[in-house]
Design an enzyme around this catalytic site. Structure first.
Site, mmCIF file in Angstrom:
data_model
loop_
_atom_site.group_PDB
_atom_site.id
_atom_site.type_symbol
_atom_site.label_atom_id
_atom_site.label_comp_id
_atom_site.label_asym_id
_atom_site.label_seq_id
_atom_site.Cartn_x
_atom_site.Cartn_y
_atom_site.Cartn_z
ATOM 1 N N ARG A 100 36.730 51.352 45.690
ATOM 2 C CA ARG A 100 37.573 52.215 46.149
ATOM 3 C C ARG A 100 38.905 52.230 44.734
ATOM 4 O O ARG A 100 39.862 51.097 44.322
ATOM 5 C CB ARG A 100 38.470 50.780 47.029
ATOM 6 N N HIS B 30 44.506 51.011 49.119
ATOM 7 C CA HIS B 30 43.312 50.660 51.075
ATOM 8 C C HIS B 30 44.330 51.528 51.655
ATOM 9 O O HIS B 30 43.394 52.302 52.320
ATOM 10 C CB HIS B 30 44.159 48.899 51.213
ATOM 11 N N TYR C 183 48.044 43.508 43.218
ATOM 12 C CA TYR C 183 46.399 42.370 43.083
ATOM 13 C C TYR C 183 45.289 42.753 42.179
ATOM 14 O O TYR C 183 44.620 41.844 42.099
ATOM 15 C CB TYR C 183 46.296 42.339 44.984
#
Lengths: 414, 453
Positions: free
Chosen positions: A299, A303, A312
């Site tokens: 990805r 998100h 993160y």
């Protein structure tokens, strides 16, 4: 433990022989780099490589077909980027980017036959594209005006499912129905086009594999030999949780525990995704389903637009995956091995810009749905309760002065 | 035609966002989807693409200001003509005009659609005949006429009359706990919503002087401003606390006569090689640190408690503490000990510019082995720096200024700078720490010494 993939969890005869934690975690990603367990037909450098198991399923892909796949991916990425921008401009409530997963989705989508059924999650804009759903039809969901406007039966593409993994139950049930109705494993005669045999494809992500619904779907599909391809796009991140927080075995190996085959394919390789999905669908249509496909991808964006991945994960991981870009390798292959000229790429670029402009225009012009719309498709044949609610709601709206007598600034939703 | 771009909700239900940096200025030509501004919300730092093509007319929000979602942040002059009948846009146009007269920022900030502008369509007057009798529904049932009119206009027109005014559930709970009647308050939030501050202010007022009820919003009681701890501030706090309570700090000080170094800097600045870079005293300090660290490797090391080992690093990953609009961050110069003075100067310039603009990639913030903090830029003489967690030492560089100094028994005016070195006493002893600091001092006093090392 020379090959971490040969590791089968069992009570070790000699305790030292158990693989270390690092060993196990490495196995989750090891097939990313030249491992024989990863099906790959196009390297990140754009070189066509051979895979004796799956070459056959991509044998018909000539230069023209590969150009079509390239075009699909460029157009899908382009409208995905436009939607992301529209969200940043306040025109969409949220957008779920697919950046980086174009090959996994286009490859799988183009492998399907018209009669196959699809159950997507909410990131499958590329698959929707291959089912003939215009990108503008996706906008209502993300603008908050609609729950999905296409006809799932006509397009053979179910509405987006937001609840993680939930569609695995629906897909399994649907596939069981296909089997019960005898639309699986029929002998294909000389004059037949094969459309009497069907399969279902269920899309979900690496995070969904930790959901109970997915487990239940696997169990039911396995024991009823349901013709369903469980197509897991492992994009390495379930929002902020890495794959090592989902599993201690590579995801495709989980299939063995349920008793059906699992294959890991390079999810950034559109050709491999096409070939493996074609194989998986054929297995299902001939009655050998279910099958698990793990498309190993990444990805490349957040998100959703509400997420900030820089909190993160490190930027160098993204840089690494940029080198494996799904579109770039096809482009290189087209130039090097098929002598496709610059004109083609310029044309596709122009077409994608035009699509983006049309997409933007449609978004800005979208009318809010009529107030009775939300009552329209609750039941196939209506219901007295819903009819009464609709009448009451319309009467309530009727109790206001007409639009012309607005007391205040327009545009403010109540 | 003037088009305004309103602050979008980029993250599902956010109410406000801070403008961090503008990437465009009035007069610039912009295209659709060109990145024009970076904003920071409670969830993320986000770049906003421009929705219009045209020329930037006006930036309506200064960097550093937080504005509610919906507030216009930039005006763009587009090529398209204004619509002939400007009927629906009229309302907005008037507001903008007023704002222009009143002064640009002051009136537009805090100007979103919510404060007082949540307006509903008027209900048909009760005397008018009902527009439509409850329509017959296909199955012959009728809508019950006795259904309560849920959107009663009475409530909307006089909010103080009966029902409790709007407040979020935690605020209601707070008011209940503090014994505050929400009906006695005037909400200062968007659309008259009573905020936590309103309740707290009312509680403070009633506690101090119980007599005057419901004085119009007194948010400045005691002049306190509360800000949520988040982002860089939270990370800084965690790092500092963990460092201060794990590593036993020792700090040593040294005043250094840097006259020679400053003279060298002036000479170098005039040379062609240094024409392109900004040669700061910090570059000399960085160079001195790298040279001195070669003689005292203990300062370029870290304490690995888990492994029970001290890790000595071959290379110096030099962190430079930088004050940015978002707080303190420490980007690193990689392999600083392999760089020449010129390369160091260039790297430092780039590093601080990137940090100030808030674009330092996360990868640049980790993996340091030694840190320099330049407190001198704030005009401060010295301080006792706290170690960056995982590092063995940190050097604070004070202000460089003319001071009285004894030269050959005579008082003279020299250019002087204070150095303060904090080190982790677990792995650096006083001897090594002192030698390291003295080495840096010696190099800055007499830069020619570097030739001999």
């Amino acid at each position: 433990m020379s090959d971490p993939h040969d590791w089968a969890p069992s009570v070790p005869a000699v305790p030292d022989k158990r693989p270390s934690r690092e060993h196990v975690l490495a196995a989750l990603k090891a097939t990313d780099e030249g491992d024989p367990n990863l099906v790959q037909l196009l390297t990140p450098e754009g070189e066509r490589v051979s895979d004796p198991r799956f070459d056959h399923f991509a044998g018909d892909v000539d230069s023209a077909a590969l150009q079509e796949l390239y075009r699909d991916m460029v157009l899908v990425r382009r409208f995905d980027r436009e939607a992301n921008a529209l969200q940043r401009q306040g025109q969409l409530g949220i957008w779920v980017p697919l950046l980086g997963q174009e090959a996994a989705q286009i490859g799988a989508g183009r492998a399907m036959q018209p009669q196959d059924m699809v159950f997507p999650s909410y990131r499958e804009h590329g698959v929707a594209w291959t089912r003939g759903i215009d990108p503008t039809e996706l906008l209502g969901i993300f603008r908050g005006t609609d729950h999905g406007g296409w006809d799932p039966l006509a397009t053979r593409f179910h509405l987006y499912t937001i609840v993680i993994g939930n569609q695995c139950l629906n897909a399994t049930g649907y596939a069981m129905g296909q089997r019960f109705e005898g639309r699986v494993g029929n002998a294909v005669g000389a004059g037949d086009d094969g459309s009497m045999n069907e399969a279902t494809v269920c899309f979900f992500g690496d995070g969904a594999t930790s959901q109970g619904d997915v487990h239940e779907g696997f169990v039911w599909a396995a024991v009823y030999d349901a013709p369903v391809v469980f197509y897991c796009q492992n994009n390495q991140w379930a929002i902020s949780e890495p794959t090592e927080r989902q599993s201690r075995v590579p995801l495709y190996k989980r299939a063995a525990g349920y008793g059906f085959p699992g294959v890991r394919v390079d999810g950034n390789d559109v050709l491999a995704c096409l070939a493996v999905t074609r194989w998986a669908l054929e297995e299902c249509r001939t009655g050998n389903g279910p099958v698990l496909v793990e498309a190993f991808t990444y990805r490349m964006d957040a998100h959703t637009t509400s997420d900030d991945p820089s909190r993160y994960r490190l930027a160098d991981e993204l840089e690494l995956w940029k080198l494996k870009d799904p579109i770039e390798r096809v482009r290189v292959n087209l130039v090097r091995e098929h002598a496709v000229g610059q004109e083609f790429f310029a044309d596709v670029q122009a077409e994608s810009d035009a699509l983006a402009a049309r997409f933007r225009e449609h978004c800005l012009q979208m009318p809010p749905p009529a107030p009775d719309r939300m009552f329209a498709n609750v039941y196939a044949e209506g219901s007295p309760t819903i009819d009464a609610q609709r009448a009451e709601y319309l009467a309530y709206l009727e109790s206001f002065e007409p639009e012309g007598s607005l007391a205040g600034a327009g545009g403010e939703g109540v | 035609m003037r088009r305004e771009f309103a602050m979008p909700d980029v993250g599902e239900g956010l109410t406000e966002a801070e403008v961090v940096t503008w990437h465009v200025a009035p007069g610039d030509t912009v295209t659709v989807n060109q990145v024009i501004v970076e904003i920071e919300t409670a969830k993320a730092a986000v770049e906003l693409p421009c929705p219009y093509a045209g020329t930037v007319g006006e930036l309506l929000v200064e960097p550093g200001r937080t504005v509610p979602v919906g507030a216009p942040i930039i005006a763009i002059e587009t090529a398209e003509a204004a619509p002939a009948q400007a009927a629906p846009a009229d309302e907005a146009g008037a507001k903008i005009g007023e704002a222009g007269k009143d002064g640009r920022i002051a009136t537009l900030v805090g100007y979103g659609p919510r404060p007082g502008s949540v307006q509903r369509r008027a209900r048909r007057s009760p005397s008018a005949p009902p527009a439509a009798p409850p329509p017959a529904v296909p199955n012959g049932r009728h809508v019950r006429p006795d259904l309560p009119d849920r959107g009663s206009p009475v409530a909307a027109e006089s909010p103080a009359a009966g029902p409790v005014p709007l407040a979020k559930p935690p605020v209601r709970k707070l008011a209940k706990d503090l014994g505050i009647d929400l009906r006695s308050l005037t909400g200062s939030g968007a659309g008259g919503v009573i905020t936590r501050e309103d309740v707290e202010a009312a509680a403070a007022t009633s506690a101090v002087e119980p007599a005057p009820p419901a004085s119009p919003a007194a948010p400045t009681v005691g002049g306190v401003r509360r800000e949520p701890i988040r982002g860089v501030r939270r990370a800084t706090a965690a790092a500092m606390v963990s460092s201060a309570f794990t590593a036993p700090h020792v700090t040593e000080f040294l005043a250094v006569d840097v006259t020679e170094t400053m003279a060298l800097r002036d000479r170098l600045r005039g040379t062609r090689e240094y024409a392109e870079v900004k040669l700061t005293p910090l570059a000399f300090v960085a160079k001195a640190v790298c040279l001195a660290a070669r003689r005292t490797p203990e300062v370029n090391a870290s304490w690995d408690e888990a492994a029970g080992e001290i890790v000595y690093y071959d290379r110096v990953q030099l962190g430079i503490a930088a004050a940015t609009p978002r707080g303190l961050i420490v980007p690193k110069v990689r392999d600083a000990d392999t760089l020449t003075l010129r390369e160091l100067a260039a790297a430092l310039g780039e590093l601080t510019a990137t940090a100030r603009s808030g674009r330092t990639p996360p990868a640049d913030l980790v993996g340091g082995t030694f840190t320099i903090t330049n407190v001198g830029v704030f005009g401060v003489d010295t301080g006792t720096p706290i170690l960056n967690p995982g590092e063995a030492a940190i050097l604070a560089v004070g202000a460089i200024k003319p001071s009285p100094w004894v030269v050959d028994g005579e008082l003279a005016v020299r250019t002087v700078c204070q150095l303060a070195l904090s080190f982790d006493h677990r792995l650096v002893d006083g001897e090594q720490g002192s030698r390291f600091l003295a080495d840096i001092g010696a190099l800055l006093t007499d830069p020619g010494l570097a030739l001999t090392w």
